[in-house]
Design a protein around this motif. Structure first.
Motif, PDB file in Angstrom:
ATOM      1  N   ILE A  58       0.850  -1.208   0.000  1.00 60.67           N
ATOM      2  CA  ILE A  58       0.000   0.000   0.000  1.00 60.67           C
ATOM      3  C   ILE A  58       0.881   1.252   0.000  1.00 60.67           C
ATOM      4  O   ILE A  58       0.509   2.288  -0.521  1.00 60.67           O
ATOM      5  CB  ILE A  58      -0.960  -0.001   1.220  1.00 60.67           C
ATOM      6  CG1 ILE A  58      -1.853  -1.228   1.156  1.00 60.67           C
ATOM      7  CG2 ILE A  58      -1.802   1.273   1.275  1.00 60.67           C
ATOM      8  CD1 ILE A  58      -2.678  -1.468   2.403  1.00 60.67           C
ATOM      9  N   ILE A  59       2.068   1.127   0.566  1.00 63.26           N
ATOM     10  CA  ILE A  59       2.992   2.270   0.576  1.00 63.26           C
ATOM     11  C   ILE A  59       3.769   2.332  -0.739  1.00 63.26           C
ATOM     12  O   ILE A  59       3.886   3.388  -1.360  1.00 63.26           O
ATOM     13  CB  ILE A  59       3.972   2.165   1.770  1.00 63.26           C
ATOM     14  CG1 ILE A  59       3.211   2.201   3.099  1.00 63.26           C
ATOM     15  CG2 ILE A  59       5.039   3.257   1.703  1.00 63.26           C
ATOM     16  CD1 ILE A  59       4.048   1.869   4.314  1.00 63.26           C
TER      17      ILE A  59
ATOM     18  N   PRO B 206       1.858   3.148  -4.696  1.00 66.74           N
ATOM     19  CA  PRO B 206       1.639   4.536  -5.137  1.00 66.74           C
ATOM     20  C   PRO B 206       2.942   5.279  -5.448  1.00 66.74           C
ATOM     21  O   PRO B 206       2.982   6.092  -6.374  1.00 66.74           O
ATOM     22  CB  PRO B 206       0.933   5.181  -3.938  1.00 66.74           C
ATOM     23  CG  PRO B 206       0.305   4.068  -3.218  1.00 66.74           C
ATOM     24  CD  PRO B 206       1.233   2.908  -3.381  1.00 66.74           C
ATOM     25  N   ILE B 207       4.001   4.978  -4.700  1.00 62.33           N
ATOM     26  CA  ILE B 207       5.274   5.659  -4.983  1.00 62.33           C
ATOM     27  C   ILE B 207       5.709   5.304  -6.411  1.00 62.33           C
ATOM     28  O   ILE B 207       6.072   6.180  -7.208  1.00 62.33           O
ATOM     29  CB  ILE B 207       6.371   5.264  -3.961  1.00 62.33           C
ATOM     30  CG1 ILE B 207       5.937   5.639  -2.528  1.00 62.33           C
ATOM     31  CG2 ILE B 207       7.705   5.936  -4.302  1.00 62.33           C
ATOM     32  CD1 ILE B 207       6.890   5.171  -1.436  1.00 62.33           C
TER      33      ILE B 207
ATOM     34  N   PRO C 243      -4.454   6.718  -4.260  1.00 63.61           N
ATOM     35  CA  PRO C 243      -3.344   5.841  -3.834  1.00 63.61           C
ATOM     36  C   PRO C 243      -2.303   6.574  -2.979  1.00 63.61           C
ATOM     37  O   PRO C 243      -1.791   6.009  -2.007  1.00 63.61           O
ATOM     38  CB  PRO C 243      -2.709   5.379  -5.146  1.00 63.61           C
ATOM     39  CG  PRO C 243      -3.695   5.655  -6.197  1.00 63.61           C
ATOM     40  CD  PRO C 243      -4.604   6.718  -5.723  1.00 63.61           C
ATOM     41  N   ILE C 244      -2.023   7.846  -3.328  1.00 67.74           N
ATOM     42  CA  ILE C 244      -1.045   8.601  -2.527  1.00 67.74           C
ATOM     43  C   ILE C 244      -1.564   8.754  -1.097  1.00 67.74           C
ATOM     44  O   ILE C 244      -0.817   8.556  -0.130  1.00 67.74           O
ATOM     45  CB  ILE C 244      -0.757   9.992  -3.148  1.00 67.74           C
ATOM     46  CG1 ILE C 244      -0.020   9.844  -4.478  1.00 67.74           C
ATOM     47  CG2 ILE C 244       0.090  10.851  -2.196  1.00 67.74           C
ATOM     48  CD1 ILE C 244       0.068  11.121  -5.292  1.00 67.74           C
TER      49      ILE C 244
ATOM     50  N   SER D 216      -1.096   5.622   0.761  1.00 71.38           N
ATOM     51  CA  SER D 216       0.331   5.433   1.064  1.00 71.38           C
ATOM     52  C   SER D 216       0.739   6.287   2.269  1.00 71.38           C
ATOM     53  O   SER D 216       1.413   5.806   3.191  1.00 71.38           O
ATOM     54  CB  SER D 216       1.145   5.813  -0.176  1.00 71.38           C
ATOM     55  OG  SER D 216       2.510   5.690   0.070  1.00 71.38           O
TER      56      SER D 216
ATOM     57  N   MET E 232      -0.790   5.015   5.462  1.00 65.99           N
ATOM     58  CA  MET E 232      -0.126   3.763   5.871  1.00 65.99           C
ATOM     59  C   MET E 232       1.234   4.073   6.517  1.00 65.99           C
ATOM     60  O   MET E 232       1.644   3.404   7.472  1.00 65.99           O
ATOM     61  CB  MET E 232       0.049   2.897   4.620  1.00 65.99           C
ATOM     62  CG  MET E 232       0.311   1.461   4.899  1.00 65.99           C
ATOM     63  SD  MET E 232      -1.133   0.664   5.628  1.00 65.99           S
ATOM     64  CE  MET E 232      -0.363  -0.822   6.211  1.00 65.99           C
TER      65      MET E 232
END
Lengths: 156, 681
Positions: free
Chosen positions: A54-55, A58-59, B297-298, B301, B304
């Motif tokens: 999840i981290i 997106p990066i 999504p960012i 992220s 999280m």
């Protein structure tokens, strides 16, 4: 602003983004199949906790998008992607380093044996190792941002 | 006013104008926090001294206007009308002047002795414009003090202006001209009020009352109706409204529109462009952060990462406190020969364990609020709320609901605390009651043990389904609560998008400390008492005192009140096939979900390690899944209930306790029923 520099930086960001996405795909694949890590690279690189996707996803997505926006001649969004992707990548790296450090302190407090392997795995996993590259990218993209902020809104 | 010793100053402004920073600067961070009477809106009061006057500063809720539709706005206006503060400071944002001025105008119409704090002038200048504060002061007929709150610039001048306003009260009731026809109507109604009702004209500004009556303000109408001459006044108002309506259409809308026009007119006259508009960091970042494809999504992220920071980086502190309090201090007292055995057990297993179960939450809470305050001060949380708002609005919940729901995956206690950031009271109440559905970390060991022992290869999917179900439950129950118990207008999404700012260390430290302290003192007491109650239920039984051995001995625990209650529970849970041991473990789960597995280990006589092997004999796959759903849905823990009590009051804490248990039972029963229908047992 010269778009050449931005193009090079975005291409590098795209490559870095692909690595992030790769780490995500491998983490999910290994979690679903419960396969053992077939190589040293996978063992160190792929995060064992699936929640990390999840981290990382997106990066990877944001960094890769930078090139897409350059190709669409959207300078603002391209630089935004570099700043955001690089920035979150850097924060993820810092937090992962803090987690490793916390684990060391915790083991000391609890009187447990310090596992060098656990520390190495913590420092080499994707969010940490790729985070250094993201950090460099972030620093470079700040230079691009400084040039961009002198641009008048109407000229964009 | 000269020589007055105690002075009341109310602080107000639209959200995100830097009100908290100015409040802290004026009071030097010395404030006490409570709730406004009868509602769950936070009330912050601080003290300072200005020119030998002891000044009480009341931080009113962040509001956009003074209508009767929102609880926050009603609180602010009732305070100004009923408490009659000596001075009202309205903080106005230089970067969003028009919206702020609407509130300022509404305050002037009420007859407030107003001072305008023109904040964020530095950001406005960076964005290429400035506000002519002298002209603004002339147009509003009040003092205008430019400030840069984080730097403390202008704070002394603001204090000076407050001092001046205390000595020379200034009001400007006629800040808006509503046109000949409406003004005549206002004049007629206000004369009537002055003539007929001493009570009303003493309490309210007659002109303001007249405007509000013409506007159709429900709260004011009810208040006038209650007076002896209410029917005469309202009869006249109705006549005038009808007559005006023929000319202007909706009179209420016309009045609001005219007020907006006045705010807009003043804004245009005082705003001065000082340099060409250049692109800012806010423009650049928002081009991606507020976009749906990348923005969501960012946001996940970032949240999280906040999660990891709070729960993983704080681990050594949690373990250190656990070791120090729950092991070292506990053992020291438990093994002490100074106290009689029962007292040593009460102190060790009750008091010390109670303190320990409060303190081990502290590092996580503090780390979480540290990260949260940074994101808030940077300006990112407003964006997170913005991007998910459309989806959440389908469930009549605001975009900001994402914050407590995501936080809940770590711990439900900060999740309930996070609802404070939600403006609308109905939203806030509904969210505080559904946030505990987020499957917190403490529930995971239960899923792992039960799922791993009984569901085999399907354990992974079953556990993942708990997380999906938790969000579905939160949204559906949220929708039901907002459509029934907390029915009220869905205000939609009104949020100021503040520019991105570098967070200030003092502000972050203050916010973190305030929120952590609140948990420690408010929730701590309830958790502490709850742990002691469970201890009492476990060492006493119908036959009398069983001794602390009962806590580690299944046979003794069976004879305790906990065991007896567990037996009765097992009758209720018999459709699910759970025996008295698993039922008793659920009782202990009230204190903390972490204890469910440990208590099961004691009751099945195998310890936590051997539990997986034994448990498969007592559960079928479907009863195990039903048990997991029950654990997900029923009361998360005592600390969360304590937090709900703190945020919403005892009534809602008891309601949460009741409805979550009933819902959990019904869901578990449904799962069993469905299992039987499809032939899975």
């Amino acid at each position: 602003m010269k778009s050449g520099k931005l193009f090079i930086l975005s291409t590098l960001a795209f490559i870095l983004g692909i690595f992030y996405v790769l780490a995500v795909i491998l983490a999910i694949y290994l979690w679903i199949t419960q396969s053992p890590f077939s190589s040293q690279f996978l063992y160190y690189f792929v995060p064992k906790d699936v929640s990390s996707v999840i981290i990382l996803a997106p990066i990877g997505l944001v960094l890769s998008s930078s090139l897409y926006y350059v190709l669409r001649r959207d300078v603002v969004k391209s630089i935004a992607c570099l700043l955001i992707g690089g920035g979150i990548g850097t924060i993820a790296m810092i937090i992962q380093t803090l987690v490793v450090f916390a684990n060391i302190v915790d083991a000391t407090i609890m009187g447990e044996k310090l596992s060098i392997e656990k520390i190495t795995v913590g420092l080499l996993r994707a969010d940490s190792s790729l985070g250094w590259a993201a950090f460099l990218l972030f620093l470079t993209s700040i230079l691009l941002y400084r040039k961009l902020r002198n641009t008048l809104k109407n000229n964009l | 006013m000269v020589g007055k010793r105690y002075v009341k100053v109310a602080l107000t402004g639209v959200p995100n104008v830097g009100k908290s920073v100015i409040f802290n600067k004026l009071t030097k961070g010395k404030a006490w926090i409570g709730n406004w009477p009868g509602v769950t809106v936070e009330k912050k009061v601080g003290k300072t001294e200005i020119n030998n006057h002891e000044v009480e500063i009341i931080d009113l809720p962040g509001i956009y206007g003074l209508t009767a539709y929102s609880v926050d706005e009603l609180i602010a206006r009732n305070f100004i009308v009923e408490e009659k503060p000596d001075v009202v400071v309205c903080i106005v944002s230089a970067i969003n002047l028009e919206r702020s001025l609407y509130l300022a105008i509404s305050l002037l119409e009420m007859g407030a002795n107003l001072i305008i704090d023109l904040n964020m002038i530095d950001i406005a200048e960076n964005e290429g414009f400035s506000v002519n504060h002298r002209k603004l002061s002339e147009m509003l007929g009040t003092s205008v003090v430019p400030t840069i709150a984080p730097e403390g610039y202008g704070i002394e001048e603001l204090k000076e202006a407050i001092k001046e306003a205390i000595l020379n009260r200034k009001i400007n009731l006629r800040i808006v001209n509503y046109g000949r026809d409406v003004e005549l109507a206002i004049e007629k109604i206000s004369s009537l009020i002055k003539k007929l009702s001493f009570e009303l004209s003493e309490k309210y500004q007659a002109r303001w009352l007249a405007i509000k009556l013409l506007e159709g303000d429900e709260d004011v109408t009810v208040k006038v109706k209650r007076t002896q001459v209410g029917s005469i006044i309202l009869g006249e108002v109705e006549k005038l409204r009808r007559r005006l309506g023929e000319k202007l259409g909706d009179v209420g809308a016309y009045i609001i529109e005219t007020r907006y026009k006045r705010a807009s007119e003043i804004t245009h006259r005082v705003l001065e462009r000082i340099k060409p508009v250049k692109i800012t960091i806010t423009d650049i970042l928002d081009s991606v952060l507020t976009q749906k494809i990348l923005g969501i999504p960012i946001a996940l992220s970032v949240l999280m990462l906040l999660f990891r920071f709070a729960f993983e980086v704080s681990t050594p502190l949690v373990d250190a406190i656990d070791l120090l309090v729950n092991v070292w201090l506990h053992d020291l007292i438990a093994e002490s020969t100074i106290f009689p055995r029962w007292l040593a057990s009460l102190l060790a297993d009750g008091v010390i364990s109670g303190i320990g179960s409060v303190l081990i939450f502290l590092p996580v809470i503090a780390f979480f609020f540290l990260g949260f305050a940074i994101l808030e001060d940077v300006g990112y949380m407003a964006r997170v709320a913005f991007i998910v708002d459309k989806f959440f609005s389908k469930f009549r919940l605001p975009g900001k609901a994402i914050i407590p729901l995501v936080i809940g995956f770590g711990c439900n206690v900060p999740a309930v605390m996070a609802v404070r950031g939600i403006e609308d009271e109905n939203d806030r109440k509904a969210l505080a009651l559904v946030a505990p559905f987020s499957s917190c970390n403490a529930r995971l060991p239960v899923y792992l043990v039960i799922g791993g022992a009984v569901l085999g290869a399907y354990a992974g999917i079953a556990i993942a389904s708990m997380y999906v179900l938790s969000i579905i439950l939160a949204l559906i129950v949220g929708l039901i609560l907002r459509s029934t118990l907390f029915k009220g207008p869905f205000t939609g999404f009104i949020i100021e998008m503040p520019p991105y700012l570098t967070p200030r260390l003092d502000n972050i430290a203050f916010k973190t400390w305030e929120r952590t302290k609140r948990f420690l003192f408010k929730a701590g007491t309830v958790i502490f008492l709850g742990v002691i109650l469970i201890w009492l239920l476990s060492v006493f039984g119908p036959s009398g005192y069983l001794g602390p051995e009962a806590l580690e001995n299944a046979a003794l625990l069976k004879r305790s009140w906990s065991g007896v209650i567990g037996h009765y529970l097992s009758i209720i849970f018999s459709p699910m096939g759970w025996d008295w041991r698993s039922s008793t473990a659920l009782l202990f789960g009230f204190v903390a979900k972490e204890t469910v597995v440990g208590v099961m280990g004691v009751l099945y006589g195998v310890g936590e390690e051997g539990l997986t092997n034994v448990i498969a004999q007592y559960f079928t796959p479907i009863s195990a899944y039903a048990y997991m759903i029950f654990v997900l849905t029923y009361v998360p823990c005592l600390a969360t209930i304590a937090m709900i009590r703190n945020e919403l009051g005892l009534k809602y804490a008891l309601f949460a306790l009741f409805y979550e248990i009933v819902l959990a039972y019904l869901l578990a029963l449904t799962v069993m029923g469905l299992g039987h229908i499809v032939g899975v047992v």
